[in-house]
Each structure stands twice: as C-alpha cells, then as structure tokens.
Design a protein around this motif. Structure first.
Motif, PDB file in Angstrom:
ATOM      1  N   HIS A  91      20.337   8.113  21.962  1.00  0.00           N
ATOM      2  CA  HIS A  91      21.723   7.645  21.875  1.00  0.00           C
ATOM      3  C   HIS A  91      22.403   8.141  20.596  1.00  0.00           C
ATOM      4  CE1 HIS A  91      20.328   4.844  24.955  1.00  0.00           C
ATOM      5  NE2 HIS A  91      21.592   4.734  25.292  1.00  0.00           N
ATOM      6  N   VAL A  92      23.667   8.515  20.730  1.00  0.00           N
ATOM      7  CA  VAL A  92      24.512   8.873  19.592  1.00  0.00           C
ATOM      8  C   VAL A  92      25.734   7.966  19.663  1.00  0.00           C
ATOM      9  CG1 VAL A  92      25.875  10.693  18.492  1.00  0.00           C
ATOM     10  CG2 VAL A  92      23.715  11.277  19.624  1.00  0.00           C
ATOM     11  N   VAL A  93      26.075   7.349  18.532  1.00  0.00           N
ATOM     12  CA  VAL A  93      27.211   6.427  18.472  1.00  0.00           C
ATOM     13  C   VAL A  93      28.214   6.963  17.456  1.00  0.00           C
ATOM     14  CG1 VAL A  93      27.957   4.075  17.970  1.00  0.00           C
ATOM     15  CG2 VAL A  93      25.724   4.478  19.041  1.00  0.00           C
ATOM     16  N   MET A  94      29.480   7.028  17.872  1.00  0.00           N
ATOM     17  CA  MET A  94      30.537   7.457  16.966  1.00  0.00           C
ATOM     18  C   MET A  94      31.601   6.365  16.889  1.00  0.00           C
ATOM     19  SD  MET A  94      33.005  10.812  16.909  1.00  0.00           S
ATOM     20  CE  MET A  94      34.065  10.292  18.251  1.00  0.00           C
ATOM     21  N   ALA A  98      41.067   2.083  17.020  1.00  0.00           N
ATOM     22  CA  ALA A  98      39.661   2.170  16.648  1.00  0.00           C
ATOM     23  C   ALA A  98      38.899   2.463  17.933  1.00  0.00           C
ATOM     24  CB  ALA A  98      39.188   0.860  16.030  1.00  0.00           C
ATOM     25  N   VAL A  99      37.968   3.399  17.858  1.00  0.00           N
ATOM     26  CA  VAL A  99      37.239   3.834  19.054  1.00  0.00           C
ATOM     27  C   VAL A  99      35.744   3.850  18.755  1.00  0.00           C
ATOM     28  CG1 VAL A  99      36.931   5.696  20.741  1.00  0.00           C
ATOM     29  CG2 VAL A  99      39.195   5.286  19.732  1.00  0.00           C
ATOM     30  N   VAL A 100      34.963   3.357  19.699  1.00  0.00           N
ATOM     31  CA  VAL A 100      33.509   3.478  19.644  1.00  0.00           C
ATOM     32  C   VAL A 100      33.080   4.195  20.914  1.00  0.00           C
ATOM     33  CG1 VAL A 100      31.297   2.265  19.630  1.00  0.00           C
ATOM     34  CG2 VAL A 100      33.200   1.403  18.256  1.00  0.00           C
ATOM     35  N   ASP A 101      32.401   5.325  20.734  1.00  0.00           N
ATOM     36  CA  ASP A 101      31.828   6.083  21.838  1.00  0.00           C
ATOM     37  C   ASP A 101      30.314   6.020  21.712  1.00  0.00           C
ATOM     38  OD1 ASP A 101      34.183   7.470  23.116  1.00  0.00           O
ATOM     39  OD2 ASP A 101      34.404   8.232  21.075  1.00  0.00           O
ATOM     40  N   ILE A 102      29.644   5.738  22.805  1.00  0.00           N
ATOM     41  CA  ILE A 102      28.185   5.736  22.842  1.00  0.00           C
ATOM     42  C   ILE A 102      27.768   6.794  23.857  1.00  0.00           C
ATOM     43  CG2 ILE A 102      26.084   4.411  23.289  1.00  0.00           C
ATOM     44  CD1 ILE A 102      27.846   1.863  22.805  1.00  0.00           C
ATOM     45  N   ARG A 132      34.355   7.599  11.170  1.00  0.00           N
ATOM     46  CA  ARG A 132      33.864   6.659  10.160  1.00  0.00           C
ATOM     47  C   ARG A 132      32.344   6.591  10.145  1.00  0.00           C
ATOM     48  NH1 ARG A 132      37.724   2.667   8.344  1.00  0.00           N
ATOM     49  NH2 ARG A 132      39.658   3.805   8.106  1.00  0.00           N
ATOM     50  N   HIS A 133      31.749   6.644  11.333  1.00  0.00           N
ATOM     51  CA  HIS A 133      30.286   6.591  11.452  1.00  0.00           C
ATOM     52  C   HIS A 133      29.863   7.488  12.603  1.00  0.00           C
ATOM     53  CE1 HIS A 133      31.444   2.594   9.824  1.00  0.00           C
ATOM     54  NE2 HIS A 133      30.428   2.825   9.022  1.00  0.00           N
ATOM     55  N   LEU A 134      28.792   8.233  12.401  1.00  0.00           N
ATOM     56  CA  LEU A 134      28.169   9.004  13.460  1.00  0.00           C
ATOM     57  C   LEU A 134      26.677   8.770  13.306  1.00  0.00           C
ATOM     58  CD1 LEU A 134      28.619  10.960  15.828  1.00  0.00           C
ATOM     59  CD2 LEU A 134      28.338  12.832  14.208  1.00  0.00           C
ATOM     60  N   LEU A 135      26.122   7.987  14.223  1.00  0.00           N
ATOM     61  CA  LEU A 135      24.740   7.534  14.117  1.00  0.00           C
ATOM     62  C   LEU A 135      23.959   7.975  15.340  1.00  0.00           C
ATOM     63  CD1 LEU A 135      25.765   3.865  13.282  1.00  0.00           C
ATOM     64  CD2 LEU A 135      25.188   5.632  11.619  1.00  0.00           C
ATOM     65  N   ALA A 136      22.688   8.258  15.136  1.00  0.00           N
ATOM     66  CA  ALA A 136      21.831   8.628  16.251  1.00  0.00           C
ATOM     67  C   ALA A 136      20.541   7.829  16.167  1.00  0.00           C
ATOM     68  CB  ALA A 136      21.539  10.120  16.225  1.00  0.00           C
TER      69      ALA A 136
END
Length: 129
Positions: free
Chosen positions: A75-78, A92-96, A67-71
């Motif tokens: 740091h990179v957040v998915m 729902a998963v958030v990986d940092i 849904r989101h891949l931010l940098a």
C-alpha cells in the motif's frame, strides 16, 4: 518492494501533473483496476482514466502540495492539499493505492474541502443539538 511502490506512485503522479495526460498512469494500472469513492461507488480502469483525463483540462492550474507519501508493504498512501484554480476552494485529499504484482490494483480516494473541515469534526452529534 515498499520503496519501489512508493517511487512508482510518486513518479506517475508527477508525470500526470506535468504532462496533463493519463498516458503515464495507464500502463501502471492492472487490467482489473478498481477506483473506490467514499459514497461506495467504484469505477473501472477505463472509466477512471477517462474521468481523470476530463478533469485535467479545467484543473490544469491546480496547485498540489504533497504533505505525506507513505508506503507499507503493498500500500502507498498520499495525503495532499490541493488549491483549485481561479481562487477555487482548497481541498484535502487522501489517496490509498494497493499494488499487486508491480501494478496498481485498487485506489481509494477521500476528498474534503478544507473550509468544511470544522463542521465535519462533529458528524456524530445529533442534528440541531
């Protein structure tokens, strides 16, 4: 640097899902890599790669929708939604991911079954109230 970090994480995860092997991830992790879980446990590079590899077989048919891949800097957040195979639950998963000197040094992971999300929105309320 931010774009490179984002591309590295995106490519490694795509290869992981495509090949069903952690071989694409292993060279991208620093030797002192640490994986953190919400329960305050952590695992080393070898422990985490072994756990991911073991999960790949039963989860081979898992659908992953990023849904989101931010940098931002190092740091990179998915944020993703994943549907487990055989009509399993959706999570729902958030990986940092923290990048240091071109390698992933740390990862934090939060997983929540979407069916339980509503109950978790009132965690601060007293029990039975």
């Amino acid at each position: 640097m931010t774009t490179d970090n984002k591309s590295m994480v995106e490519q490694a995860l795509a290869e992981l899902m495509e090949t069903g092997s952690v071989d694409a991830l292993e060279p991208l992790l620093s030797e002192d890599f640490v994986h953190h879980r919400p329960d305050a446990t952590s695992s080393t590079k070898a422990e985490w790669l072994a756990a991911v590899q073991a999960a790949l077989v039963p989860l081979a048919d898992m659908r992953v929708e990023v849904r989101h891949l931010l940098a931002d800097g190092d740091h990179v957040v998915m944020h993703s939604r994943r549907r487990l195979p055989d009509a399993g639950p959706e999570v729902a998963v958030v990986d940092i991911w923290r990048i240091d000197e071109g390698l992933v040094a740390e990862c934090w992971e939060i997983i929540e079954p979407t069916a339980r999300a509503a109950a978790n929105l009132v965690w601060w309320e007293p029990a039975g109230g």
